[in-house]
Design an enzyme around this catalytic site. Structure first.
Site: not given
Ligand code: NAP
Length: 478
Positions: A184, A187-188, A130, A191
Site C-alpha cells: 500500500k 502504491h501511494n 486504498s 501515485e
Molecule cells: P481518523 O481521523 O484517522 O481517526 C479517528 C478515529 O480514531 C475515531 O474513531 C477515534 O475515536 C479513533 N481513535 C483515535 N484514537 C483512539 C484511541 N486511542 N482509542 C480508540 N479510538 C481512537 O479516522 P479516519 O480518517 O476515518 O481514518 C481511519 C484510518 O484510515 C487511519 O489510519 C487513516 O490513516 C486511514 N485512512 C485511509 C484513507 C485511505 O484512503 N485509505 C483515507 C483516510 C484515512 P473517537 O471518535 O472516540 O475520537
C-alpha cells in the site's frame, strides 16, 4: 439472521463508518460496530437503519457480539490510537481470532504488531485499503498481509466489499506480516509520481504549447481514451475544466501552488533508500512537493538568471503528441521503479509477493487504477522473475515508440527553463539502465583515493586498492 456478527469495525470516523456500511450492504454479512466515543456509534446506527448494525457501547459488548473466529477491522487514527485498540482487542480475543488493521500504518509497525499479537495465537492482519472515503463505501482496493490461515476466513469477507475490475475483486493475499501495508505504501509512492508527471505534462502544454486550462482539459480527456486511460488522467481533466465561481478564472489559477502530503511518499522514498532501490520518479515527486511548499525561499528569491530560450511551438498537435508520449514513457519508468521496490522489499522481508496479482488488484478502487495495469499483470504472468518491467516486450515497444519524443520534450523543458524533474529523472534512469558503462567506475576510483574503499576490476577476480599517496601501484586486498 444470527444475533452475532461475522465481522466488526472499530473506529467510526469517516473511513470506518463507510467501510462498515459497505460491509453491511453485502449479502451474508452482519456487522458489529464500536467507537471509543459512543455518540459516533449512535449517529451511524440512527442514520443507517438499513445496515442493521450490532452496535456496542463498550469494547466488551463489541467482542461479545462477534461470532468465532472473531474478526474485527480497526479503522482508527494511525499510531498510538491503533496500538491502544489492538491492546484492548488482544486482551479479549482468543487464539484463532483475527485483528485487522485497515489504517495507514507503516509496514514496520505492522511487522512489530504482528509479532506481538501472534505470540498470543491471535492473527494480526495489516491491510492496506486504498480509495479514500468513497472507496471505503463503494469498493476499495484492499492489500491484506498476515497469515494464509487468517486470509482463509478474512478473504471471502473482503472480497464482498472490494472494488471489482473486469469481473475480479480487487483484493488478494499479499504476503505475511507487513507485506500488505508495504505494498500500500508503494502504491501511494507511485501515485505521487503519476500525479507529478501529469502536472509536468500540464505545465509544458500550458507554458510551451500556449494552451489554456480548458483546452488542456480537452487534451487530457482525449488522452483518457488511449493507453494513458486512468482515474488520475480523468480527474485531471475535471480539475482543469473547473472555473472559480468567485473570480471566473480557471480553478488552477486561484489555487496556491504549494502541494501538501501526508507522508506515505516520504515513507516510500526512505524505504527505497534503505533497500538501495532507485525510485527516482517517486523521489522527484516528493521533492517537487517540498520545493513547492518552500514558501520562504520562493517568496524571498532574488532575480535568478535563466538564459532560457523562448520556445515557440509551431506544430501544436505534434507537440501535444510528443508530451503524451513523454508522459507515457515516464509513467512506465515510475511503475517499473515501484514494482522494483516491492520486489526488493519482498526479498528483504521474505515475502512471497506475486507482482502480477498486485497490478491486478490496483485496476479498480484505488487512485492509480488504470487500464495500463493489465499490461503489468501480463508482463509478470509471462515471466514471474522479470528483472524490470522495462525489459518486457510490450514495454520495450511502448518506449521505442516514445523515446525520441521523450528526449525532445525533456530537452525542450531544460532549454526553455521549465522544471520537469520527474520527466527528466525518469529519462536519466532509463538511460542509466541502458548504458554499457556507467561513470560509477570513476566514483569507485575517487572512493579508493580518499578512503581506501577498494574496487573490483573488469578483467580479473579479487578486490584491489591503489597506493594513491605512495608509488601508485596496485595491491590486491583479497
Ligand atoms: P481518523 O481521523 O484517522 O481517526 C479517528 C478515529 O480514531 C475515531 O474513531 C477515534 O475515536 C479513533 N481513535 C483515535 N484514537 C483512539 C484511541 N486511542 N482509542 C480508540 N479510538 C481512537 O479516522 P479516519 O480518517 O476515518 O481514518 C481511519 C484510518 O484510515 C487511519 O489510519 C487513516 O490513516 C486511514 N485512512 C485511509 C484513507 C485511505 O484512503 N485509505 C483515507 C483516510 C484515512 P473517537 O471518535 O472516540 O475520537
Amino acid at each position: 439472521m444470527s444475533e452475532q456478527a461475522n465481522i466488526g469495525v472499530v473506529g467510526l470516523a469517516v473511513m470506518g463508518s463507510n467501510l462498515a456500511r459497505n460491509l453491511a450492504s453485502r449479502e451474508g454479512n452482519r456487522v458489529a460496530v464500536y467507537n471509543r466515543s459512543f455518540d459516533k456509534t449512535q449517529l451511524l446506527v440512527s442514520e443507517h437503519p438499513e445496515a442493521n448494525f450490532l452496535a456496542a457501547e463498550t469494547i466488551d459488548d463489541f467482542v461479545a457480539s462477534l461470532a468465532t473466529p472473531r474478526t474485527a477491522i480497526i479503522m482508527v487514527q494511525a499510531g498510538a490510537g491503533t496500538d491502544a485498540v489492538i491492546a484492548q482487542l488482544a486482551e479479549r480475543f482468543e487464539p484463532g481470532d483475527i485483528i485487522v488493521d485497515g489504517g495507514n500504518a507503516l509496514y514496520t509497525d505492522t511487522i512489530r504488531r504482528e509479532k506481538e499479537v501472534s505470540a498470543k495465537g491471535i492473527h494480526f492482519v495489516g491491510a492496506g485499503i486504498s480509495g479514500g472515503e468513497e472507496g471505503a463505501l463503494k469498493g476499495p482496493s484492499i492489500m491484506p498481509g498476515g497469515t494464509k490461515e487468517a486470509y482463509a476466513t478474512l478473504g471471502p469477507i473482503l472480497e464482498t466489499i472490494a472494488a471489482v475490475a473486469e469481473g475480479e475483486p480487487c483484493v488478494t493475499h499479499i504476503g505475511s506480516d507487513g507485506a500488505g501495508h508495504f505494498v500500500k505504501m508503494i502504491h501511494n509512492g507511485i501515485e505521487y509520481a503519476d500525479m507529478q508527471l501529469i502536472a509536468e505534462a500540464y505545465d509544458l502544454l500550458r507554458q510551451s504549447g500556449g494552451f489554456s486550462p480548458a483546452e488542456i482539459a480537452d487534451i487530457f480527456a482525449e488522452w483518457n481514451k488511449g493507453e494513458l486511460e486512468s482515474y488520475l488522467i480523468e480527474i485531471t481533466a475535471e480539475v482543469l475544466k473547473q472555473t472559480d465561481a468567485k473570480t471566473g478564472k480557471p480553478f488552477v489559477d486561484v489555487v496556491l501552488d504549494a502541494a501538501g502530503s501526508k507522508g506515505t511518499g516520504v515513507w516510500t522514498v526512505q524505504t527505497a533508500l534503505n533497500l538501495g532501490t532507485p525510485v527516482s520518479g517517486i523521489a522527484e515527486a516528493v521533492f517537487a512537493r517540498s520545493l513547492s511548499s518552500q514558501a520562504e525561499q520562493r517568496a524571498g528569491k532574488p532575480e535568478l538568471p535563466a538564459s532560457a530560450q523562448s520556445w515557440s511551438v509551431e506544430d501544436k498537435p505534434a507537440f501535444v503528441e510528443a508530451v503524451r508520449r513523454a508522459l507515457y514513457a515516464s509513467k512506465i519508468v515510475a511503475y517499473a521503479q515501484g514494482f522494483d521496490a516491492i520486489r526488493a522489499g519482498a526479498k528483504e522481508f521474505n515475502w512471497e509477493i506475486n507482482l502480477g496479482e498486485v497490478a491486478k488488484i490496483w485496476r479498480g478502487g484505488c487512485i492509480i487504477r488504470a487500464q495500463f495495469l493489465n499490461r503489468i499483470t501480463d508482463a509478470y504472468r509471462k515471466n514471474e522473475s522479470l528483472l524490470s518491467l522495462l525489459f518486457d516486450e510490450y514495454f520495450i515497444s511502448a518506449i521505442e515508440a516514445s523515446v525520441a519524443s521523450w528526449r525532445e520534450v525533456v530537452a525542450m523543458a531544460a532549454l526553455s527553463g521549465i522544471p520537469a524533474p520527474a520527466f527528466s529523472s525518469s529519462l536519466s534512469y532509463y538511460d542509466g539502465l541502458r548504458a554499457e558503462r556507467l561513470p560509477a567506475a570513476l566514483v569507485q576510483g575517487q572512493r579508493d583515493f580518499f578512503g581506501a574503499h577498494t574496487y573490483k576490476r573488469v578483467d580479473m577476480e579479487g578486490t584491489f586498492h591503489t597506493l594513491w599517496s605512495g608509488d601508485r601501484t596496485e595491491v590486491q586486498t583479497d
